[in-house]
Design an enzyme around this catalytic site. Structure first.
Site, mmCIF file in Angstrom:
data_model
loop_
_atom_site.group_PDB
_atom_site.id
_atom_site.type_symbol
_atom_site.label_atom_id
_atom_site.label_comp_id
_atom_site.label_asym_id
_atom_site.label_seq_id
_atom_site.Cartn_x
_atom_site.Cartn_y
_atom_site.Cartn_z
ATOM 1 N N ASN A 133 81.242 34.063 64.379
ATOM 2 C CA ASN A 133 80.596 35.265 64.901
ATOM 3 C C ASN A 133 79.094 34.981 64.887
ATOM 4 O O ASN A 133 78.454 35.049 63.839
ATOM 5 C CB ASN A 133 80.955 36.445 63.983
ATOM 6 C CG ASN A 133 80.339 37.750 64.449
ATOM 7 O OD1 ASN A 133 79.611 37.776 65.446
ATOM 8 N ND2 ASN A 133 80.617 38.821 63.734
ATOM 9 N N ARG A 152 83.927 35.522 68.335
ATOM 10 C CA ARG A 152 83.650 36.886 68.753
ATOM 11 C C ARG A 152 82.696 36.802 69.941
ATOM 12 O O ARG A 152 81.629 36.188 69.856
ATOM 13 C CB ARG A 152 82.978 37.641 67.611
ATOM 14 C CG ARG A 152 82.673 39.043 68.001
ATOM 15 C CD ARG A 152 81.926 39.745 66.911
ATOM 16 N NE ARG A 152 81.968 41.173 67.153
ATOM 17 C CZ ARG A 152 81.647 42.064 66.252
ATOM 18 N NH1 ARG A 152 81.280 41.680 65.064
ATOM 19 N NH2 ARG A 152 81.689 43.337 66.544
ATOM 20 N N HIS A 166 82.860 47.328 69.712
ATOM 21 C CA HIS A 166 83.562 47.332 68.410
ATOM 22 C C HIS A 166 85.084 47.304 68.601
ATOM 23 O O HIS A 166 85.832 47.776 67.751
ATOM 24 C CB HIS A 166 83.178 48.562 67.554
ATOM 25 C CG HIS A 166 81.759 48.536 67.077
ATOM 26 N ND1 HIS A 166 80.924 49.631 67.146
ATOM 27 C CD2 HIS A 166 81.021 47.539 66.523
ATOM 28 C CE1 HIS A 166 79.735 49.316 66.672
ATOM 29 N NE2 HIS A 166 79.764 48.055 66.285
ATOM 30 N N ARG A 178 69.221 51.260 66.639
ATOM 31 C CA ARG A 178 69.437 51.691 68.034
ATOM 32 C C ARG A 178 69.589 53.199 68.072
ATOM 33 O O ARG A 178 70.163 53.789 67.157
ATOM 34 C CB ARG A 178 70.699 51.022 68.594
ATOM 35 C CG ARG A 178 70.574 49.535 68.790
ATOM 36 C CD ARG A 178 71.902 48.882 69.104
ATOM 37 N NE ARG A 178 72.432 48.141 67.978
ATOM 38 C CZ ARG A 178 73.680 47.708 67.864
ATOM 39 N NH1 ARG A 178 74.555 47.948 68.809
ATOM 40 N NH2 ARG A 178 74.069 47.046 66.800
ATOM 41 N N GLU A 233 87.432 42.499 61.413
ATOM 42 C CA GLU A 233 87.338 41.956 62.772
ATOM 43 C C GLU A 233 87.650 40.460 62.792
ATOM 44 O O GLU A 233 88.260 39.954 63.746
ATOM 45 C CB GLU A 233 85.925 42.198 63.324
ATOM 46 C CG GLU A 233 85.668 43.676 63.592
ATOM 47 C CD GLU A 233 84.198 44.061 63.457
ATOM 48 O OE1 GLU A 233 83.658 43.959 62.340
ATOM 49 O OE2 GLU A 233 83.607 44.463 64.470
#
Ligand code: AMP
Length: 403
Positions: free
Chosen positions: A8, A92, A180, A240, A378
């Site tokens: 990732n 990912r 996500h 963000r 994940e």
């Protein structure tokens, strides 16, 4: 021992995990590590299956100036010192664009397609592609699988997938993708064992971490998400803003004279909890702070999660369960308590004692909406996808280094 390497890669860090393939396709995590501070204060850290430390090394900035070098250093450590020779690598990749609704075995053609989506995720996609290219060059026979954050949401109805803008832009790829997805897919796959009675129902999953979004699941499939074209939309995040009137962006461009690249940087790095509080992007620090603006930021975060829950429940036409996951969702009992209070009008009732001990089910027995905490994974999802594609007829080529 056959292993799968999961990568990732971000702008300043590359995280990796190594899974061993046990009998009947079961996976066991053996190593978890990361090289962070790339280009500033590079540091390689890794732990073994039981959390035992395997490495903690600082490097001079010149030794690891960029992502490709970081990959090289981490790869050499894995190969030479830990003797890991994976039979496949799972990556990912943030954006699969309109094309990919599932993981894909990577070849040069796939890389060329994924490069087209760099403009859709300029801060993430290039970094995701760097290790893919490097493995393709150095180990051309080693199977690689790309797992997309957008893929799980490709089940959205067109009515949820569109913005109210001319169709030409939709055709070009300006759509409400949602992100996500690997996290939501993991939760969706885990729900049947946690709560079989509601796994097929209408569930909101709140992935609340430094990046945060929420997803509406119906019968285990994503029907709506708070994120859209980019990972900027939805609930406020560490840096963000979440949902923002596009008029604010126009104001920054025209009235403040900010160049587009500066606006991009501002929206990804200087807004959210950090921008609103002026204190920190870290939820723990905000909760410990006595600054009134830190309190406002936390209040705003909780409020917006509640408002977005209302939107997703409307998309689902009801609500059978609510699930918390990711850093804040898994670890902050106080934020969970406040969010569940926001869900009170759905009939959600918190069990304070169960919440305080981070139980799997944190709502009272009589709560109209049961509330769960399910830690996400994940990386395991990526490893599972990689193994599934391998077992789907792909030969297990061992890595052959090309000089
Ligand atoms: P993630 O991106 O999923 O790793 O989540 C990172 C976020 O989780 C950061 O904002 C952390 O401050 C937050 N976090 C982790 N543990 C806690 C905690 N015990 N209380 C509040 N926030 C936490």
């Amino acid at each position: 021992m056959d292993t799968i390497l999961v990568i990732n890669a971000g702008s300043s860090s590359v995280k990796f995990q190594v899974y061993s393939i046990e009998g009947e396709g079961k996976l066991r995590r053996q190593i978890k590590g990361q090289m962070d501070g790339i280009g500033s204060r590079p540091r390689l850290r890794a732990t073994g299956a039981g959390g035992d430390p395997l490495a903690d090394r600082a490097y001079p900035i010149e030794a690891v100036p960029d992502l490709p070098t970081a990959m090289g250093v981490a790869g050499e450590w894995l190969r030479e010192e830990i003797q890991v020779t994976p039979i496949a690598v799972g990556h990912r990749v943030v954006h699969g664009g309109p094309d990919y609704d599932r993981p894909v075995l990577i070849d040069h053609g796939v890389v060329a397609r994924l490069e087209r989506f760099v403009t859709l995720a300029p801060l993430h996609q290039p970094h995701n592609l760097t290790p893919i290219r490097s493995v393709l060059t150095n180990y051309p026979g080693l199977p690689q699988v790309a797992c997309f954050d957008t893929a799980f949401h490709r089940t959205h109805d067109p009515v949820a997938d569109h913005y109210a803008i001319p169709h030409q832009l939709y055709a070009e790829g300006v759509r409400r993708y949602g992100f996500h997805g690997l996290s939501y897919e993991y939760i969706s796959r885990t729900l049947p064992s946690v709560a079989p009675d509601i796994a097929k129902g209408r569930v909101i999953v709140a992935h609340l971490g430094s990046g945060a979004s929420m997803c509406a699941l119906k019968d285990g499939r994503s029907v709506e998400s708070t994120m859209g074209f980019t990972a900027l939309d939805g609930v406020p995040m560490g840096t963000r803003p979440g949902q923002i009137d596009p008029g604010v962006v126009l104001y920054l461009l025209t009235e403040k004279g900010m160049p587009p690249a500066k606006v991009q940087d501002f929206l990804y790095r200087d807004c959210g909890l950090k921008g609103l509080s002026g204190v920190s992007n870290d939820m723990r620090e905000l909760q410990e702070s006595t600054d009134p603006k830190a309190k406002l930021a936390v209040d705003h975060f909780v409020y917006r999660v509640g408002v977005n829950a209302g939107m997703l429940a409307a998309a689902l036409q009801g609500l059978d369960a609510f699930v918390f996951t990711a850093g804040i969702g898994e670890n902050s009992a106080s934020i969970r308590a406040r969010v569940v209070e926001q869900l009170g009008w759905f009939g959600a009732r918190l069990d304070a004692a169960e919440n305080a001990r981070h139980a799997q089910k944190i709502s009272q027995a009589g709560s109209a909406v049961p509330v769960y905490v399910i830690p996400t994974d994940e990386e395991l999802m990526i490893a599972q996808h990689t193994l599934a594609l391998l077992m789907n007829g792909h030969s297990h080529n061992r890595a052959e280094k090309v000089s």
